[in-house]
Design an enzyme around this catalytic site. Structure first.
Site, PDB file in Angstrom:
ATOM      1  N   ASP A 873       0.876  -1.163   0.000  1.00  0.00           N
ATOM      2  CA  ASP A 873       0.000   0.000   0.000  1.00  0.00           C
ATOM      3  C   ASP A 873       0.920   1.221   0.000  1.00  0.00           C
ATOM      4  O   ASP A 873       2.124   1.127   0.273  1.00  0.00           O
ATOM      5  CB  ASP A 873      -0.897  -0.031   1.236  1.00  0.00           C
ATOM      6  CG  ASP A 873      -2.166   0.792   1.043  1.00  0.00           C
ATOM      7  OD1 ASP A 873      -2.169   1.678   0.167  1.00  0.00           O
ATOM      8  OD2 ASP A 873      -3.140   0.552   1.773  1.00  0.00           O
ATOM      9  N   TRP A 874       0.371   2.392  -0.300  1.00  0.00           N
ATOM     10  CA  TRP A 874       1.196   3.590  -0.439  1.00  0.00           C
ATOM     11  C   TRP A 874       1.859   3.933   0.896  1.00  0.00           C
ATOM     12  O   TRP A 874       1.194   4.118   1.904  1.00  0.00           O
ATOM     13  CB  TRP A 874       0.331   4.740  -0.945  1.00  0.00           C
ATOM     14  CG  TRP A 874       0.325   4.884  -2.452  1.00  0.00           C
ATOM     15  CD1 TRP A 874       0.626   6.002  -3.139  1.00  0.00           C
ATOM     16  CD2 TRP A 874       0.039   3.882  -3.423  1.00  0.00           C
ATOM     17  NE1 TRP A 874       0.551   5.776  -4.499  1.00  0.00           N
ATOM     18  CE2 TRP A 874       0.188   4.471  -4.712  1.00  0.00           C
ATOM     19  CE3 TRP A 874      -0.304   2.524  -3.350  1.00  0.00           C
ATOM     20  CZ2 TRP A 874      -0.002   3.766  -5.898  1.00  0.00           C
ATOM     21  CZ3 TRP A 874      -0.497   1.829  -4.530  1.00  0.00           C
ATOM     22  CH2 TRP A 874      -0.348   2.449  -5.786  1.00  0.00           C
TER      23      TRP A 874
END
Length: 1347
Positions: A873-874
């Site tokens: 995920d970011w």
């Protein structure tokens, strides 16, 4: 008065009593009437024995048909028709015994047709309407003789009693005279042997002279009666002389001029002229196919005939393969137009229909109906004959003419083919007269894939049908309605609406001429089409003017002539023919070019309503149609199906039931709305989408809310197409974290509170996405079930719970060949049972998900055998080498958080493989936007027709939770509506917020159609409920008053007071944790409706007794303050329906859509009823203990015996369903299991179907609807599992009265539980309970299974 027929002492009365008679005017239902049958053969009825007679029939002039099984008797004469239903079998037998006293028995019973209801009157030769006129004169003479006999009887009664016996003898002789004369009338036109196509015997020309004068009654000379009889005798002999002047005509002597010299070759079509079949004439007005004109047969008028309508055994007729249409368009030497298109008596006609436009297989069609007709006028024949769409589909039998027109480049030839097609539309009426048509339901449809035909009833009053069909190079559509006008003995049917044909750039338009039903009052009814038809080419100005000639007694019938005119009015071509035979181009005075010729009718066409061979196929459900017809198709009507199956009694009952339901819906204003056609001016035009929807399936259920795999996949494919259009290679979805905590912020992105449902949503969405060529990314792996502390928490889950609940949707993603998996922010600590048993309570630091070796390498890439790549995920990557070694393949958007100096490769081999498999390596659209800078890039509209799918899902995802006293759907008695609440209107900032002031939907203002966060998007438009409701109500005069504030309670009360219904819209929002809305940091602070929604509902309910609540929310809300309020009559959960929000909820409220959705989560009575809550406080790495284990959502409510407000899987419908006949077959034993190791979770032994659970599902309600049956397993008690565990569901659309078998397939994995010590899936020994029901608490069927 006795309820049964009984004999009385009155010598003039043969039988009298009470029976049921079909209503004369409305033809709807039966009424109790008192019938009297007199010795004279007069049958009359009255409302009561003491009241005057209302109508009567002379049985000697009637046909009597009966259906003993239904105790029905139909008495049909030239003056009236009585449809009688006896009260008992004894009554039926008494009445029929009495009627048979007046029935004329055939001379040769052995030759009488068994089980036939037609009047058999073989006729020889062909004659024009002069013959019909002579026949009618003969009938009139006979009627006068009969009247004379009656008058004579009355006169003779006045004489002394001693002469009674002589008088009766005279009367009998007069009647015998009439009977013999009738025989003569029927023999007038019998031809010589060898000229008959009917097989009649030879008759002498002077047969009538054999009537002896001694048959006259003895009347006193000089009296008025004697003078009348003398005049009748003279008229009789004049009639005989006139009859002898009319010759028996040979069909070869009539028609078009013979072309004697032509260099063009003839065709077999023109040379081979099969003789006409023997056709039994009957009330269907059998029309001969000969060019001298047509004679319209009727029943003999001189004695009753009896016909038994029960089904009889018939010789099985083999089906045939459909072939192409006959050749037309070749120049030929045409030897007259009288060629008979009927087959011979010894040969069944070749069924001439047309191959499907998109057929993938050869389909075998039937050549006759599966059972004989069930009766005459007023009976079920109308169901087969006049079903919606079917009638107009029959008119398109010769659609191949349009294909030939499309192939022609000559504008004159093209319009000639179009004209031939326009004429051929009438060919199906050749052997048919008009009848009272069956009134189809509004929005009832009919399809025929052979020409991509779709018809729909779009208006009830006036009745209007619309249809559309297409083929290669052509398209035809029309609006079909009509008006009627009486002309004495005829009824004119005046067509309304235009017919359109489009071929290339040419657009042809015409209106149909009038049709006339002749002989309405007396004689045999028949259809005649007369008037002008002008076919205009609106593109070029060329036109074809066709004249349908009116027939007469002395000339040919059914003739059409036409001229093709240039734009300047010059004649380009002349057309001649007959609408029931042929159309040809007239090349010169002796040469014709055949364009169209009628296909042969079945040998027994008159016995089956005069259907064409093509028409017989239209109600058939062939293998290519099974499972593909929508619930609205006429073929699926219970009355039609029963009749098709020969269950006449059931069909009659179902017909009456369907008609009554239709009337009831209309009274309630709950009629369906047309789906496939929209009104444009005076016409209805096809909106498209039928065949596309058909290809995708007709199941109507929401992506998660209503358990429909079809829409799940369609939604994925549509999203994939939009991503690809924008140049996106990887779609960051779907999300499949479970609704462990009902207040969690991102619940609205997932599939609810059950792992099986979430897994199916994941599988179908991924399959759909990747079918569009876009990589899917399953997220968030794993245990990302709340937003608070999502990047600084440790989810502590036991091994069994991890495998059976939270990892299951990811396993289904791997089985769908997902390209990528996104690891989450949180830490994961999977605790084994052994760890817990050691009672080590000291905190052990978890491991971040993107560097968790056990979850990534152990479960995902090991047990699941995942071959794709793992992305973070970011900013969820917290290390370099440790993350790579643990299984991370790609960090996003790079190592920008820890500045470790280490990076993982931005593109892995797994990513390359997936790009290759999805064909992204070449020809993929370029990226045309910048997600971080909206002003950059180029706008590309990728919406296509996805708005239709969005509305479909919006309709299908609406869950009806309460419906007291059938408050919904709205009826036409509704006069006023109050619309209350901010959730009913659009935001004051617009659908996306002015200048995007609501970043990523981060605001709850107006209709709630999406949650907030990175998983949301901008609306292209947003339909507010108040606007959609106003649009529905304005045309019908319903007033709408609104108060669009959540906090103005006074305004809400004022708006709701004295209204027929008050709609209250309330909301509850949530989203991703990087945005806080009204104090809610992603996760909701509580489960209450926002903006004081509870108080708003209570205020409105205090002043309006019909308060309906509509909830748009991200998950469950508590509603105990008002749900049981007596004035809250209905509750609708609309969820987050997207841009079509208003239209979707209006569809359900107004009954255009029957809700079938189910809750994908449990709604508890209070927040404390749930086992979990948001961990909102903590420092450092906050632990989130999953101590509830397997027991989340309904599993918890069931195991803790807590009554929910609305359980998982619950949802109401406007109809009801019955579950019966549960069976369980199969075994989990046997087979070869692969060793435990990498990819063991994908072992075919584990997932192959081994057990089948089947049952019967029936729609026993009043409207079509979709049910979602659910299958739950209860593992042996030794497993400590939840009481019920969802393992199967389906979405089953059913018409009223329709039943189907539903089957669920179970694998060993369905029965297995995760065994921690062996680290494998094991099937527990013992008894497993099997439950099938409509929800997790509405179990209808139970069984058990022993492993």
């Amino acid at each position: 008065m006795s309820q049964h027929a009984h004999r009385v002492s009155d010598a003039d009365i043969l039988l009298q009593g009470w029976v049921l008679k079909k209503r004369r005017k409305r033809m709807q239902g039966f009424a109790r009437r008192y019938f009297v049958l007199r010795q004279s053969g007069v049958l009359s009825y009255s409302l009561h024995p003491s009241l005057p007679t209302r109508d009567q029939i002379q049985l000697s002039r009637a046909a009597i048909s009966s259906a003993p099984g239904r105790k029905d008797i139909h008495v049909d004469s030239d003056t009236a028709t009585f449809h009688i239903k006896c009260l008992s079998t004894e009554d039926f037998n008494r009445w029929m015994s009495a009627f048979r006293k007046f029935i004329v028995q055939p001379d040769n019973p052995a030759t009488a047709p068994r089980g036939s209801y037609s009047r058999s009157m073989p006729r020889t030769g062909y004659y024009n309407r002069a013959g019909a006129l002579v026949d009618e004169i003969g009938q009139t003479i006979t009627e006068l003789y009969a009247s004379l006999a009656v008058v004579s009887e009355e006169e003779l009664r006045r004489r002394s009693q001693s002469t009674i016996s002589k008088i009766k003898a005279d009367k009998d002789r007069v009647r015998e005279h009439a009977k013999e004369h009738s025989t003569a009338m029927l023999s007038i036109f019998k031809g010589k042997k060898g000229n008959s196509s009917q097989g009649s015997s030879e008759a002498p020309a002077d047969e009538h002279a054999s009537i002896a004068p001694s048959t006259r009654p003895s009347l006193t000379p000089g009296t008025s009666l004697h003078r009348l009889q003398t005049a009748l005798d003279a008229l009789k002999y004049q009639h005989i002389a006139l009859s002898n002047l009319i010759p028996v005509l040979n069909p070869a002597d009539m028609g078009f001029p013979i072309a004697r010299t032509s260099p063009l070759p003839s065709t077999s079509e023109a040379d081979e002229e099969p003789p006409s079949p023997q056709i039994s004439s009957q009330r269907l007005s059998i029309l001969s196919n000969h060019s001298d004109g047509s004679i319209f047969y009727d029943a003999p008028e001189y004695g009753a005939e009896e016909f038994v309508l029960e089904s009889v055994a018939t010789e099985e007729t083999p089906s045939v393969q459909l072939s192409g249409s006959p050749q037309a368009g070749d120049d030929l030497e045409w030897e007259g137009s009288d060629s008979d298109s009927e087959p011979s008596n010894d040969e069944e006609p070749a069924l001439n229909a047309h191959p499907p436009t998109e057929a993938k297989q050869q389909v075998t069609y039937r050549t006759q109906l599966p059972s004989p007709p069930a009766g005459d006028e007023g009976s079920l024949f109308a169901v087969l004959k006049k079903n919606v769409g079917k009638r107009v589909a029959e008119e398109l039998e010769y659609h191949d003419l349009l294909a030939q027109a499309a192939q022609s480049q000559d504008p004159v030839e093209r319009i000639c083919y179009v004209a031939a097609f326009a004429v051929s539309e009438y060919a199906s009426t050749k052997h048919r007269s008009g009848r009272k048509g069956f009134n189809p339901m509004l929005a009832e449809t009919f399809e025929d894939a052979r020409m991509k035909f779709i018809g729909e009833k779009v208006c009830h009053n006036p009745v209007i049908l619309a249809f559309h069909a297409e083929g290669e190079g052509w398209e035809v559509y029309a609006t079909s309605g009509g008006k009627t006008k009486f002309w004495g003995k005829s009824l004119e049917i005046i067509p309304q609406g235009l017919v359109h044909v489009k071929i290339g750039k040419d657009h042809y338009v015409w209106t149909r001429p009038s049709s006339f039903m002749r002989n309405l009052m007396m004689g045999t009814k028949y259809l005649e089409h007369t008037g002008k038809m002008t076919i205009d080419n609106q593109t070029t100005g060329m036109r074809c003017v066709l004249d349908f000639k009116e027939g007469g007694y002395w000339g040919p019938a059914n003739v059409i002539v036409g001229s093709v005119l240039s734009p300047s009015g010059e004649t380009q071509m002349v057309l001649e023919g007959k609408w029931d035979e042929t159309v040809a181009q007239k090349l010169d005075s002796s040469h014709y070019r055949l364009l169209w010729k009628i296909n042969p009718f079945p040998r027994n066409a008159p016995e089956y309503y005069g259907f064409t061979s093509f028409g017989i196929t239209l109600n058939e459900i062939t293998p290519d149609l099974e499972g593909h017809l929508p619930p609205t198709d006429s073929r699926l009507r219970p009355d039609v199906r029963a009749l098709e199956e020969g269950r006449v009694d059931v069909a009659e009952e179902e017909k009456l039931r369907v008609e009554e339901l239709q009337r009831d819906r209309r009274k309630r204003g709950a009629d369906r709305q047309p789906r496939w056609f929209k009104q444009v001016g005076e016409e209805w035009q096809y909106v498209g989408g039928y065949w596309e929807q058909r290809a995708q399936g007709w199941k109507d259920i929401n992506v998660a809310a209503t358990f429909n795999r079809t829409l799940m996949r369609q939604r994925g494919a549509a999203m994939g197409a939009e991503f690809k259009g924008k140049g996106v290679h990887v779609a960051l979805g779907p999300m499949m974290n479970l609704m462990r905590v009902p207040a969690a912020g991102r619940n609205w992105e997932g599939g609810g509170g059950d792992p099986f449902l979430s897994g199916e949503l994941a599988f179908e969405t991924i399959t759909g996405l990747q079918s569009s060529g876009v990589q899917a990314c399953a997220k968030h792996y794993i245990n990302n079930e709340q937003e608070h502390f999502r990047d600084s928490s440790s989810s502590n889950v036991d091994d069994r719970t991890e495998h059976e609940l939270y990892a299951h949707p990811f396993l289904r993603s791997v089985q769908a060949n997902v390209a990528a998996v996104m690891c989450s922010y949180s830490e994961s600590q999977e605790q084994s049972v052994m760890f817990l048993l050691r009672a080590q309570v000291d905190s052990v630091n978890g491991t971040f998900s993107c560097e968790n070796d056990q979850t990534l390498n152990g479960i995902l890439k090991g047990e699941f055998g995942f071959q794709g790549y793992v992305m973070s995920d970011w900013w969820a990557t917290h290390s370099g080498a440790p993350a790579v070694n643990a299984g991370l393949d790609m960090t996003m958007p790079g190592d920008t958080t820890t500045n470790s100096g280490q990076t993982t490769p931005p593109l892995t081999q797994g990513d390359m493989n997936n790009r290759y498999l999805l064909e992204q390596d070449s020809g993929f659209p370029a990226v045309n936007f910048d997600a971080w800078q909206s002003s950059a890039g180029t706008h590309v509209n990728v919406q296509a027709d996805h708005a239709d799918l969005i509305r479909t899902i919006g309709d299908a995802s609406t869950v009806l939770l309460k419906n007291s006293n059938n408050a919904l759907p709205f009826t036409n008695s509704l006069k006023s509506i109050a619309v209350i609440g901010n959730g009913a209107t659009n935001s004051s900032k617009g659908p996306n917020g002015i200048s995007l002031s609501y970043t990523d939907r981060g605001g709850d203002d107006g209709v709630l159609a999406m949650g907030w966060g990175s998983g949301t998007d901008n609306f292209p438009y947003l339909v507010a409920p108040v606007d959609a409701i106003t649009a529905r109500t304005k045309p019908v005069g319903i007033t709408v008053t609104s108060s669009l504030s959540d906090t103005d309670l006074t305004g809400a009360a004022n708006a709701a007071a004295n209204k027929d219904v008050a709609l209250v819209f309330i909301t509850a929002d949530s989203g991703e944790g990087y945005i806080t809305v009204e104090g809610n940091a992603g996760d909701r602070n509580n489960l209450s409706a926002w903006h004081g929604g509870d108080a708003l509902v209570e205020q409105v309910a205090s002043v309006n007794k019909n308060t309906i609540v509509v909830v748009n929310s991200v998950g469950p809300i508590t509603m105990e303050g008002w749900i049981d309020h007596p004035n809250v009559t209905a509750l609708v959960w609309s969820g987050l329906p997207g841009q079509e929000a208003g239209n979707a909820v209006a569809d359900v409220l107004f009954g255009a859509y029957n809700p079938g959705a189910k809750l994908p989560f449990t709604i508890g009575k209070s927040a404390s009823d749930y086992p979990t809550e948001i961990i909102a406080n903590g420092n450092g790495i906050v632990p989130i203990p999953y101590t509830e284990g397997l027991f989340i959502d309904y599993r918890h409510f069931d195991s803790a015996n807590i009554a929910p407000r609305f359980e998982f899987g619950f949802g109401l419908s406007y109809t009801t369903f019955e579950y019966t006949d549960l069976t369980v077959t199969g075994s989990t034993t046997g087979g070869t299991r692969q060793p435990i190791g990498p990819g063991a979770a994908l072992d075919p032994w584990l997932h192959d179907s081994v057990v089948t659970v089947s049952f019967t599902l029936t729609n026993n309600g009043t409207v079509a609807g979709t049910e979602v049956p659910q299958l739950y397993l209860s593992p042996p008690a030794s497993t400590n599992s939840a009481p019920l565990n969802l393992k199967g569901f389906d979405s089953v659309p059913l018409a009223p009265g329709q039943s189907t078998t539903v089957s669920f397939s179970l694998s060993r994995y369905s029965f297995a539980t995760w065994d921690v010590p062996s680290q494998s899936w094991q099937i527990p020994t013992g008894v497993t309970g099997i439950a099938v029901g409509a929800s997790s608490r509405d179990i209808r069927l139970r069984a058990s299974f022993t492993n």
